[in-house]
Enzyme design. Sequence first.
Site, PDB file in Angstrom:
ATOM      1  N   CYS A   2     -51.547 -53.453  27.318  1.00 59.28           N
ATOM      2  CA  CYS A   2     -50.855 -54.058  28.450  1.00 59.28           C
ATOM      3  C   CYS A   2     -49.644 -53.195  28.818  1.00 59.28           C
ATOM      4  CB  CYS A   2     -50.398 -55.479  28.180  1.00 59.28           C
ATOM      5  SG  CYS A   2     -51.711 -56.650  27.826  1.00 59.28           S
ATOM      6  N   ARG A  27     -52.315 -47.048  28.052  1.00 58.21           N
ATOM      7  CA  ARG A  27     -52.160 -48.139  27.100  1.00 58.21           C
ATOM      8  C   ARG A  27     -53.420 -48.992  27.016  1.00 58.21           C
ATOM      9  NH1 ARG A  27     -46.648 -49.165  25.851  1.00 58.21           N
ATOM     10  NH2 ARG A  27     -47.090 -51.338  25.409  1.00 58.21           N
ATOM     11  N   TRP A  75     -54.579 -56.107  29.214  1.00 55.36           N
ATOM     12  CA  TRP A  75     -55.673 -55.924  28.254  1.00 55.36           C
ATOM     13  C   TRP A  75     -56.021 -57.324  27.754  1.00 55.36           C
ATOM     14  CZ3 TRP A  75     -56.723 -56.592  22.965  1.00 55.36           C
ATOM     15  CH2 TRP A  75     -57.770 -55.827  22.440  1.00 55.36           C
ATOM     16  N   ASN A 101     -46.435 -59.110  28.083  1.00 57.98           N
ATOM     17  CA  ASN A 101     -47.183 -58.412  27.040  1.00 57.98           C
ATOM     18  C   ASN A 101     -47.042 -59.198  25.748  1.00 57.98           C
ATOM     19  OD1 ASN A 101     -47.655 -56.389  28.858  1.00 57.98           O
ATOM     20  ND2 ASN A 101     -46.306 -54.891  27.899  1.00 57.98           N
ATOM     21  N   GLY A 102     -48.083 -59.178  24.923  1.00 59.82           N
ATOM     22  CA  GLY A 102     -48.009 -59.864  23.640  1.00 59.82           C
ATOM     23  C   GLY A 102     -48.947 -61.056  23.585  1.00 59.82           C
ATOM     24  N   GLU A 496     -61.827 -39.077  10.475  1.00 57.42           N
ATOM     25  CA  GLU A 496     -61.157 -38.945  11.755  1.00 57.42           C
ATOM     26  C   GLU A 496     -62.096 -38.355  12.816  1.00 57.42           C
ATOM     27  OE1 GLU A 496     -58.251 -38.811  14.820  1.00 57.42           O
ATOM     28  OE2 GLU A 496     -58.661 -40.099  13.087  1.00 57.42           O
ATOM     29  N   LYS A 500     -63.078 -40.265  16.346  1.00 61.90           N
ATOM     30  CA  LYS A 500     -62.904 -39.684  17.672  1.00 61.90           C
ATOM     31  C   LYS A 500     -64.185 -39.818  18.495  1.00 61.90           C
ATOM     32  CE  LYS A 500     -58.804 -38.902  17.774  1.00 61.90           C
ATOM     33  NZ  LYS A 500     -58.831 -40.187  17.098  1.00 61.90           N
ATOM     34  N   GLU A 503     -64.682 -43.496  19.508  1.00 60.38           N
ATOM     35  CA  GLU A 503     -63.695 -43.989  20.465  1.00 60.38           C
ATOM     36  C   GLU A 503     -64.015 -43.614  21.901  1.00 60.38           C
ATOM     37  OE1 GLU A 503     -59.338 -44.224  18.404  1.00 60.38           O
ATOM     38  OE2 GLU A 503     -60.159 -42.219  18.706  1.00 60.38           O
ATOM     39  N   HIS A 519     -75.835 -41.907  -2.429  1.00 58.38           N
ATOM     40  CA  HIS A 519     -75.690 -43.270  -2.918  1.00 58.38           C
ATOM     41  C   HIS A 519     -75.987 -44.305  -1.844  1.00 58.38           C
ATOM     42  CE1 HIS A 519     -74.162 -41.888  -6.735  1.00 58.38           C
ATOM     43  NE2 HIS A 519     -73.268 -41.121  -6.107  1.00 58.38           N
ATOM     44  N   LYS A 618     -53.852 -47.762  23.799  1.00 54.36           N
ATOM     45  CA  LYS A 618     -53.079 -46.751  23.080  1.00 54.36           C
ATOM     46  C   LYS A 618     -52.105 -47.397  22.104  1.00 54.36           C
ATOM     47  CE  LYS A 618     -51.723 -42.500  22.402  1.00 54.36           C
ATOM     48  NZ  LYS A 618     -52.633 -41.544  21.742  1.00 54.36           N
TER      49      LYS A 618
END
Length: 623
Positions: A2, A27, A75, A101-102, A496, A500, A503, A519, A618
């Site tokens: 947001c 964001r 968001w 926001n929140g 990582e 990527k 995402e 395994h 973000k």
Amino acid sequence: MCGIVGYVGPRSAQEFLLEGLRRLEYRGYDSAGTATLDQNYEFRILKSVGRISGLAAQIATHPCRAGIGIGHTRWATHGAATISNAHPHLGGDDQLVVVHNGVIENYAELKSRLQKKGYQFVSETDTEVVAHLIADCLKAHQRASRQGEAHEIETAIDSIKEAIGQLRGTYGLAIIFRQWPETIFAARLGSPLVVGIGDNEHFLASDASPLVGYTDRIVYLADHQVAVIQANSLEISHRDRGIIEHDVQELAIDSREVELNGFDHYMLKEIFEQPESLQNTLRGRLSEDDATAVLGGLNLTPHQLRRIKRIVLTACGTSWHSALVGEYLLEEIAQIPVEVEYASELRYRNPPMDENTLVFAITQSGETADTLAALREMKRKGHLTLAICNVVGSSIAQESGGGVYLHAGPEIGVASTKAYTSQCLALAMLALHFGRLRHLSYNAGRKMIEQMRQLPETVRQALKTNEVVSQIARKYHDCNNFLYLGRHFNFPTALEGALKLKEISYIHAEGYPAAEMKHGPIALVDRNTPSVFVMPKGFIYDKVMSNLEEIKARGGPVIAIAAEGDERIAEVADDVVYIPQIHEFLQPIVSIIPLQLLAYHIAVLRGCDVDKPRNLAKSVTVE
């Protein structure tokens, strides 16, 4: 997650609101809206679902010259991405408008209470509850006041403070009342807000990026603070303690840092900025004379640091992967036991930790809700808390006892790249610093410094793999499953690299220690599932080669990230990306470069929105 913008002054508010919202796109959001208050004291509210281009089209056909307004990118948390759920939201009988926001955790009980009083709700959001709650508090204050006092601005401030005192959760709020048409009110708890100070104008935003080019003077609001923002004045008070003096800081971001500068996407720009961002992380922090890293921001004496017997690194997402790199570095170089904790779990766990435990929160934004909550819980228990953070003035930077700023520069792309490598480098310097306080020799420290100084140029050479990686991406971009494999320092690199790809291309990818394949995960291997091996030369190279042979024996295609001059790997792997050789403790920083590029090129080939991947944000400021 947001974004909020606001403006009051002589300009057209709509122009700044739209540009500010565009700068906050990184964001993450699924709807957007603006509210301005025109000369007839009527709110002009415009909303759209999807990208800001839809909102921009509405503004173009419904221009408003009003000099006051607030805007928001949402968001979705409570309710789907719809016009009715998009912000801004009206409160009372259209007395005020709010963006938020929140997350308000007790919104359901507040909503029920307000509905019984006759308030009508048109959305599913927790934000509309805040709007009506403030309106209800204002109504009560005005009834209780004498006629003259009912119109004083203090009535609005008291109403806001009373309302936020009833909220449980997190919020960054911007509010405009019809009764006070020249004022924006702002309040925060756990969700960042920054006020920009101009010449007879003021700006408001969730972070500093929308303010670049408009002002170089900013004020970071702290938790429980309420700001009264007018064109020629700024007054800040604490919810419980009255008026406070605010600290004006310099905004040290160049406008070029938030522009594409010829690149197709911010992510690609930030990948290629890594030689400079790493150099900035190093700058002034290596001492050849003492063969150590100089980290004055730790705010702890050598005696205090020597007493540390255990370190806990806590983080989320990409930062958690850098913490895993830090675990290897600190344990091997400094010989200190390290645990890596997901912040979202640590905040609710009660692990045994003695008084000689140091807690490091690692974050790019400095606003990650889970990491901030974990930091606060550790502080409450009396532990030393430090941070590794990229954003100066962020909540975690302010609340930790000290730490290390990355100085990597603004990161606009949702998928972190340069902040990750700077985090790994900061942790390497931390390992050197702790190692030299204990057992690490002068000569060993000097050798580490020499390797670190070479790192920016080594990364610059690694970026030359871009064309080779692009060709490999064309070969495999239609695959729907990838495996990423590495060992020792490069196991976190595998994690990582897989993240990527997930995402930004929406391909299923998993990272594993290479030896763990046998395994269970080796059952996934087939000719349509590429395995990416991260295997620059090192003491465990032969072991990783054996793991690679196991994949080849089962018909799986192999992409290898290998050191220059490795002729053996070319005989086995289907595709090889050669990177410069560097000491093993810095390999994760160099070996991640082609994996960042691979994710980028595959995402572009699949037609994905690289900088704004679906469902992601973000700065994750909700739990």
